[in-house]
Scaffold this active site. Structure first.
Site, PDB file in Angstrom:
ATOM      1  N   LYS A 118     -24.503  -2.957 -24.107  1.00 51.25           N
ATOM      2  CA  LYS A 118     -25.844  -2.497 -24.398  1.00 51.25           C
ATOM      3  C   LYS A 118     -26.757  -2.439 -23.150  1.00 51.25           C
ATOM      4  O   LYS A 118     -27.592  -1.461 -22.860  1.00 51.25           O
ATOM      5  CB  LYS A 118     -26.822  -3.356 -25.249  1.00 51.25           C
ATOM      6  CG  LYS A 118     -26.820  -4.783 -25.037  1.00 51.25           C
ATOM      7  CD  LYS A 118     -27.153  -5.722 -26.120  1.00 51.25           C
ATOM      8  CE  LYS A 118     -27.335  -7.063 -25.995  1.00 51.25           C
ATOM      9  NZ  LYS A 118     -25.898  -7.789 -25.984  1.00 51.25           N
ATOM     10  N   ASN A 141     -33.920  -7.074 -22.706  1.00 55.98           N
ATOM     11  CA  ASN A 141     -32.764  -8.169 -22.392  1.00 55.98           C
ATOM     12  C   ASN A 141     -32.039  -7.725 -21.081  1.00 55.98           C
ATOM     13  O   ASN A 141     -31.445  -8.431 -20.493  1.00 55.98           O
ATOM     14  CB  ASN A 141     -31.921  -8.199 -23.535  1.00 55.98           C
ATOM     15  CG  ASN A 141     -30.895  -9.239 -23.553  1.00 55.98           C
ATOM     16  OD1 ASN A 141     -31.208 -10.714 -23.354  1.00 55.98           O
ATOM     17  ND2 ASN A 141     -29.628  -8.977 -23.404  1.00 55.98           N
ATOM     18  N   HIS A 187     -22.790 -15.550 -30.363  1.00 55.38           N
ATOM     19  CA  HIS A 187     -24.132 -16.383 -30.868  1.00 55.38           C
ATOM     20  C   HIS A 187     -23.909 -16.736 -32.466  1.00 55.38           C
ATOM     21  O   HIS A 187     -25.365 -16.781 -32.868  1.00 55.38           O
ATOM     22  CB  HIS A 187     -25.111 -15.598 -30.527  1.00 55.38           C
ATOM     23  CG  HIS A 187     -25.184 -14.879 -29.225  1.00 55.38           C
ATOM     24  ND1 HIS A 187     -25.273 -15.512 -27.897  1.00 55.38           N
ATOM     25  CD2 HIS A 187     -25.446 -13.473 -28.696  1.00 55.38           C
ATOM     26  CE1 HIS A 187     -25.169 -14.848 -26.956  1.00 55.38           C
ATOM     27  NE2 HIS A 187     -25.313 -13.666 -27.365  1.00 55.38           N
TER      28      HIS A 187
END
Length: 399
Positions: A118, A141, A187
């Site tokens: 990403k 991010n 995560h």
């Protein structure tokens, strides 16, 4: 900096005072909001007008919102006590990207998420738009606090890398183009299980309308199922792949970018850009092409941007070539899957590996160790990594 005039006279609590938290405090204070901020670990210098008080001692019922750093848990494994207080008081828990969405509601937004790729895709889309002389701000991010970006109003575009943590704290964001590149377990401690992680990623499609685009990579089973499900109820779904040809969408098999929605048009051979090596980068390029085409950018301009992209810092970044040896910095690869994507791109590798081990360690890399001549283990997990490499290849521990 983004103007948060809509929050004038609001009482806002800010938890977490790293880069995004400090930018949030500054923007809110400039707008005339009453801001109380806290961080459990650090006491940085705060902007004028911001009070530093332990939020655990506050009556949060008197606040209009709690703005949390995305790195602080608010659900799994256990909510931060302040987050739980906010929930009990009925106070909205949001992130800085939600403040941006409210403040710049007339701008155009592109959101990129996925387990891997990403950051590169975000930077690549931003680069293509800038090369085409479009007004654009790039952040999220990726490393730039969104409230510190240049405002775009209704003329330009925000290109935002969105982590699963950020998406959970963003409720009103509407992306003109939303991308999920891939999904693999990551995560899990913060989302409870894989289904929770997938649900967080899917939030990038929330609030989209019939004129908005969803781009989904279909090179993994999870995203293939997602694409099939969304295709049943939405018309503007674009599938992308770098491993197989599709009847519709955009592919980049062996680096050859093909637009199957434009009479199978061969767009460009991505191998012309050595800074985009490997199938994972070709998937990133396919996603960027599909996104920029959805934003009505001419194909020639997109190709110019794809071929002039010099890569992202610390992500298969070319450092130098000394004699016959090329030095590559891939330190942004923080899990085994991301590391694998780089290892398969090169031959005769001398590999420096370290950092904090994630779930599964580096065991999934054992099938792609053949090009590695020597491994140099560094950091806190070197003993753990060494256990994976015994009998597999030569290695040494440093420090």
């Amino acid at each position: 900096m983004i103007s948060l005039e809509k929050f004038r006279s609001k009482r806002i609590a800010v938890l977490g005072l790293a880069r995004s938290g400090l930018a949030t405090c500054e923007a809110l204070a400039k707008a005339g909001a009453e801001v109380v901020a806290w961080d459990d670990m650090t006491r940085p210098e705060l902007p004028s007008g911001v009070s530093c008080r332990d939020l655990a001692d506050e009556n949060l019922a008197g606040f209009d919102a709690l703005v949390m750093s995305p790195g602080i848990p608010h659900t799994f494994p256990t909510p931060h006590p302040v987050a739980q207080m906010a929930k009990d008081a009925g106070v909205p828990i949001i992130g800085d990207t939600e403040l941006l969405a409210v403040a710049q509601g007339n701008a155009q937004f592109v959101g990129i998420t996925g387990t891997n790729g990403k950051s590169t895709t975000t930077a690549l889309i931003g680069h293509i738009l800038k090369q085409a002389s479009k007004s654009v701000s790039i952040g999220g991010n990726l490393g730039y606090a969104v409230l510190g970006l240049e405002p775009q109003e209704d003329r330009g575009t925000f290109v935002l890398e969105m982590s699963s943590y950020q998406l959970e704290l963003t409720h009103s964001q509407k992306f003109k183009v939303a991308l999920i590149l891939n999904i693999s377990p990551d995560h899990i401690d913060r989302h409870g299980d894989l289904s929770g992680y997938i649900a967080a990623k899917e939030r990038v499609f929330d609030n989209q309308g019939s004129d908005d685009f969803a781009i989904i990579g279909v090179d993994d089973e999870v995203c293939t199922a997602l694409a099939q499900r969304y295709a049943e109820r939405r018309s503007r779904i674009i599938q992308i792949s770098s491993t197989r040809q599709l009847e519709q969408g955009v592919t980049a098999v062996d680096g050859l970018l093909v637009d199957h929605d434009d009479n199978n048009r061969i767009v460009v051979d991505l191998k012309q850009n050595a800074r985009l090596p490997g199938a994972h980068n070709w998937q990133n390029a396919a996603a960027a092409y599909a996104c920029c085409k959805a934003l009505n950018l001419p194909v020639e301009k997109i190709v110019e941007g794809l071929l002039s992209f010099t890569g992202l810092e610390h992500r298969q970044e070319f450092v130098a070539k000394v004699g016959k040896t090329t030095f590559i910095n891939d330190s942004k690869a923080t899990n085994a899957e991301a590391t694998e994507k780089a290892l398969v791109c090169y031959d005769d590798i001398y590999w420096i590996v370290g950092g904090r081990a994630k779930e599964g360690g580096i065991y999934q890399l054992l099938t792609c160790l053949n090009p590695i001549r020597q491994a140099f283990l560094v950091g806190e997990s070197q003993d753990y990594f060494a256990g994976s490499l015994v009998g597999q290849l030569p290695y040494s521990k440093s420090g």
